[in-house]
Scaffold this motif. Structure first.
Motif, PDB file in Angstrom:
ATOM      1  N   GLY A 149       0.800  -1.219   0.000  1.00 40.31           N
ATOM      2  CA  GLY A 149       0.000   0.000   0.000  1.00 40.31           C
ATOM      3  C   GLY A 149       0.831   1.267   0.000  1.00 40.31           C
ATOM      4  O   GLY A 149       0.330   2.338   0.356  1.00 40.31           O
ATOM      5  N   THR A 150       2.104   1.177  -0.407  1.00 46.29           N
ATOM      6  CA  THR A 150       2.937   2.378  -0.527  1.00 46.29           C
ATOM      7  C   THR A 150       2.680   3.035  -1.882  1.00 46.29           C
ATOM      8  O   THR A 150       1.965   2.495  -2.735  1.00 46.29           O
ATOM      9  CB  THR A 150       4.431   2.046  -0.409  1.00 46.29           C
ATOM     10  N   GLU A 151       3.322   4.173  -2.101  1.00 46.11           N
ATOM     11  CA  GLU A 151       3.193   4.856  -3.387  1.00 46.11           C
ATOM     12  C   GLU A 151       4.227   4.385  -4.397  1.00 46.11           C
ATOM     13  O   GLU A 151       4.240   4.821  -5.539  1.00 46.11           O
ATOM     14  CB  GLU A 151       3.363   6.365  -3.186  1.00 46.11           C
ATOM     15  N   TYR A 152       5.103   3.461  -3.999  1.00 39.61           N
ATOM     16  CA  TYR A 152       6.195   3.048  -4.867  1.00 39.61           C
ATOM     17  C   TYR A 152       5.722   2.164  -6.014  1.00 39.61           C
ATOM     18  O   TYR A 152       4.849   1.319  -5.853  1.00 39.61           O
ATOM     19  CB  TYR A 152       7.262   2.309  -4.067  1.00 39.61           C
ATOM     20  N   LYS A 153       6.376   2.356  -7.162  1.00 41.62           N
ATOM     21  CA  LYS A 153       6.058   1.595  -8.369  1.00 41.62           C
ATOM     22  C   LYS A 153       7.215   0.701  -8.803  1.00 41.62           C
ATOM     23  O   LYS A 153       7.212   0.180  -9.903  1.00 41.62           O
ATOM     24  CB  LYS A 153       5.703   2.559  -9.512  1.00 41.62           C
ATOM     25  N   GLY A 154       8.187   0.509  -7.947  1.00 43.09           N
ATOM     26  CA  GLY A 154       9.347  -0.317  -8.244  1.00 43.09           C
ATOM     27  C   GLY A 154      10.507   0.097  -7.359  1.00 43.09           C
ATOM     28  O   GLY A 154      10.622   1.265  -6.980  1.00 43.09           O
ATOM     29  N   GLN A 155      11.355  -0.857  -6.999  1.00 39.47           N
ATOM     30  CA  GLN A 155      12.488  -0.575  -6.126  1.00 39.47           C
ATOM     31  C   GLN A 155      13.733  -1.327  -6.584  1.00 39.47           C
ATOM     32  O   GLN A 155      13.656  -2.326  -7.310  1.00 39.47           O
ATOM     33  CB  GLN A 155      12.174  -0.976  -4.679  1.00 39.47           C
ATOM     34  N   ALA A 156      14.876  -0.843  -6.130  1.00 37.61           N
ATOM     35  CA  ALA A 156      16.156  -1.515  -6.321  1.00 37.61           C
ATOM     36  C   ALA A 156      17.012  -1.224  -5.099  1.00 37.61           C
ATOM     37  O   ALA A 156      16.881  -0.166  -4.481  1.00 37.61           O
ATOM     38  CB  ALA A 156      16.856  -1.031  -7.589  1.00 37.61           C
ATOM     39  N   MET A 157      17.880  -2.139  -4.731  1.00 36.14           N
ATOM     40  CA  MET A 157      18.792  -1.926  -3.619  1.00 36.14           C
ATOM     41  C   MET A 157      20.220  -2.125  -4.104  1.00 36.14           C
ATOM     42  O   MET A 157      20.554  -3.144  -4.700  1.00 36.14           O
ATOM     43  CB  MET A 157      18.504  -2.892  -2.468  1.00 36.14           C
ATOM     44  N   ILE A 158      21.060  -1.123  -3.856  1.00 38.28           N
ATOM     45  CA  ILE A 158      22.441  -1.150  -4.316  1.00 38.28           C
ATOM     46  C   ILE A 158      23.357  -1.231  -3.109  1.00 38.28           C
ATOM     47  O   ILE A 158      23.134  -0.560  -2.094  1.00 38.28           O
ATOM     48  CB  ILE A 158      22.778   0.119  -5.125  1.00 38.28           C
ATOM     49  N   ILE A 159      24.426  -2.037  -3.216  1.00 41.48           N
ATOM     50  CA  ILE A 159      25.382  -2.216  -2.124  1.00 41.48           C
ATOM     51  C   ILE A 159      26.778  -1.936  -2.645  1.00 41.48           C
ATOM     52  O   ILE A 159      27.187  -2.462  -3.677  1.00 41.48           O
ATOM     53  CB  ILE A 159      25.306  -3.651  -1.553  1.00 41.48           C
ATOM     54  N   ARG A 160      27.501  -1.088  -1.936  1.00 38.55           N
ATOM     55  CA  ARG A 160      28.867  -0.750  -2.293  1.00 38.55           C
ATOM     56  C   ARG A 160      29.718  -0.696  -1.027  1.00 38.55           C
ATOM     57  O   ARG A 160      29.231  -0.381   0.053  1.00 38.55           O
ATOM     58  CB  ARG A 160      28.953   0.609  -2.999  1.00 38.55           C
ATOM     59  N   SER A 161      31.008  -0.939  -1.180  1.00 35.71           N
ATOM     60  CA  SER A 161      31.925  -0.855  -0.040  1.00 35.71           C
ATOM     61  C   SER A 161      32.503   0.543   0.129  1.00 35.71           C
ATOM     62  O   SER A 161      32.870   0.926   1.239  1.00 35.71           O
ATOM     63  CB  SER A 161      33.071  -1.861  -0.205  1.00 35.71           C
ATOM     64  N   ALA A 162      32.596   1.311  -0.946  1.00 36.53           N
ATOM     65  CA  ALA A 162      33.174   2.659  -0.888  1.00 36.53           C
ATOM     66  C   ALA A 162      32.113   3.690  -1.250  1.00 36.53           C
ATOM     67  O   ALA A 162      31.366   3.506  -2.215  1.00 36.53           O
ATOM     68  CB  ALA A 162      34.360   2.765  -1.847  1.00 36.53           C
ATOM     69  N   TRP A 163      32.069   4.781  -0.498  1.00 34.29           N
ATOM     70  CA  TRP A 163      31.059   5.805  -0.746  1.00 34.29           C
ATOM     71  C   TRP A 163      31.219   6.424  -2.137  1.00 34.29           C
ATOM     72  O   TRP A 163      30.233   6.762  -2.795  1.00 34.29           O
ATOM     73  CB  TRP A 163      31.127   6.882   0.329  1.00 34.29           C
ATOM     74  N   THR A 172      26.525  -0.333   7.241  1.00 36.15           N
ATOM     75  CA  THR A 172      26.686  -1.415   8.212  1.00 36.15           C
ATOM     76  C   THR A 172      27.858  -2.301   7.827  1.00 36.15           C
ATOM     77  O   THR A 172      27.977  -2.708   6.664  1.00 36.15           O
ATOM     78  CB  THR A 172      25.420  -2.289   8.285  1.00 36.15           C
ATOM     79  N   LEU A 173      28.711  -2.600   8.777  1.00 39.77           N
ATOM     80  CA  LEU A 173      29.815  -3.542   8.588  1.00 39.77           C
ATOM     81  C   LEU A 173      30.622  -3.237   7.330  1.00 39.77           C
ATOM     82  O   LEU A 173      30.955  -4.124   6.542  1.00 39.77           O
ATOM     83  CB  LEU A 173      29.285  -4.979   8.549  1.00 39.77           C
ATOM     84  N   GLY A 174      30.936  -1.969   7.123  1.00 40.25           N
ATOM     85  CA  GLY A 174      31.766  -1.582   5.990  1.00 40.25           C
ATOM     86  C   GLY A 174      31.071  -1.537   4.652  1.00 40.25           C
ATOM     87  O   GLY A 174      31.728  -1.452   3.610  1.00 40.25           O
ATOM     88  N   LYS A 175      29.752  -1.565   4.640  1.00 38.38           N
ATOM     89  CA  LYS A 175      28.999  -1.565   3.385  1.00 38.38           C
ATOM     90  C   LYS A 175      27.919  -0.486   3.409  1.00 38.38           C
ATOM     91  O   LYS A 175      27.172  -0.348   4.375  1.00 38.38           O
ATOM     92  CB  LYS A 175      28.365  -2.934   3.137  1.00 38.38           C
ATOM     93  N   TRP A 176      27.830   0.262   2.318  1.00 36.73           N
ATOM     94  CA  TRP A 176      26.755   1.220   2.111  1.00 36.73           C
ATOM     95  C   TRP A 176      25.627   0.530   1.363  1.00 36.73           C
ATOM     96  O   TRP A 176      25.860  -0.153   0.372  1.00 36.73           O
ATOM     97  CB  TRP A 176      27.249   2.410   1.300  1.00 36.73           C
ATOM     98  N   MET A 177      24.412   0.710   1.850  1.00 40.45           N
ATOM     99  CA  MET A 177      23.230   0.125   1.221  1.00 40.45           C
ATOM    100  C   MET A 177      22.245   1.258   0.949  1.00 40.45           C
ATOM    101  O   MET A 177      21.889   2.011   1.851  1.00 40.45           O
ATOM    102  CB  MET A 177      22.595  -0.925   2.128  1.00 40.45           C
ATOM    103  N   VAL A 178      21.811   1.374  -0.309  1.00 35.53           N
ATOM    104  CA  VAL A 178      20.843   2.404  -0.674  1.00 35.53           C
ATOM    105  C   VAL A 178      19.643   1.749  -1.341  1.00 35.53           C
ATOM    106  O   VAL A 178      19.796   0.941  -2.268  1.00 35.53           O
ATOM    107  CB  VAL A 178      21.455   3.460  -1.616  1.00 35.53           C
TER     108      VAL A 178
END
Length: 268
Positions: free
Chosen positions: A182-196, A219-225
């Motif tokens: 029931g959110t307004e989102y129409k699709g998502q993706a999650m990206i993980i990187r070790s360096a900003w 978390t634990l040396g990883k950026w998650m967006v």
């Protein structure tokens, strides 16, 4: 099709593009707060304190003044809350618990009353979970996993079941994801990187694809967006600062320019 792109790239230094399009002076080895802003005028307040007890006092005060909890973050010895003035009537409450199992035992009670999770944070061995009534959500779930790759699989499974990932947190040795229908989102993706610096490139890429940032976690040396699509995506940008004092000044400037903070992260 909803999909997740999983790629880990190690790096030593980075240059981060800020909302102002200036190069960040903070290297990947420096601690920083990162705030995501979107072009939407709002009345917001930011407060920080060393103790959760004092933060709870601020929450009660802001509720009386008509502000809702928009974001809570623990980092660098500080509890930080962002409050947003809400013109419509809303009802918020929260749980503080040492173990997520305590939260789990109370979830059905809150869901049955129409309260849904909007924010979850872990700091100093304490969980604080924010609930809100009168959201657009129709159903919720959560996933907790010890291993990142297993958590990634759980996220993909929830996406296939038409749940959206609305918040990320790490605590008690587990990655935790909060999902909602029931959110307004129409699709998502999650990206993980070790360096900003590598995440900066990913952010630029996904902005061009029509996605916007809905959550950032380190978390634990990883950026998650987590990136999301919606019909009403507003222009976005972000600010970084090494201290909360410096970040607060940037936050206040963005408020004056008509930007709303939608997410606060911290990491190296």
């Amino acid at each position: 099709m909803r999909k997740i792109i999983y790629l880990l790239i190690m790096g030593m230094m980075f240059f981060a593009t800020q909302l102002s399009a200036k190069t960040s002076k903070y290297s990947a080895s420096h601690y920083k707060y990162i705030g995501t802003f979107e072009k939407k005028k709002s009345n917001q307040k930011i407060e920080s304190t060393m103790s959760l007890e004092n933060l709870q006092k601020s929450i009660r005060k802001r509720w009386v003044e008509g502000y809702d909890i928009n974001e809570i973050k623990y980092g660098n010895g500080k509890w930080i809350a962002v409050f947003t003035k809400n013109p419509k009537e809303t009802h918020q409450t929260y749980i503080v618990a040492r173990r997520f199992s305590v939260v789990n035992n109370l979830l059905k009670k809150y869901w049955d009353k129409g309260y849904y999770i909007t924010n979850v944070e872990h700091g100093l061995a304490e969980w604080i979970v924010i609930f809100e009534k009168n959201t657009s959500y129709t159903n919720q779930a959560f996933e907790r996993r010890k291993k990142l790759d297993v958590f990634v699989d759980a996220v993909n499974k929830r996406w296939k079941e038409n749940f959206d990932l609305i918040d990320l947190e790490y605590g008690e040795g587990r990655w935790t994801g909060i999902f909602a229908e029931g959110t307004e989102y129409k699709g998502q993706a999650m990206i993980i990187r070790s360096a900003w610096r590598d995440m900066v490139r990913a952010i630029e890429k996904y902005w061009k694809k029509g996605y916007h940032i809905s959550n950032i976690e380190y978390t634990l040396g990883k950026w998650m967006v987590v990136f999301s699509r919606s019909k009403n995506n507003a222009a976005q940008g972000y600010e970084t600062a090494a201290t909360m004092e410096a970040f607060t000044k940037k936050f206040e400037k963005r408020q004056q320019e008509g930007y709303k903070l939608i997410d606060l992260a911290e990491g190296w």
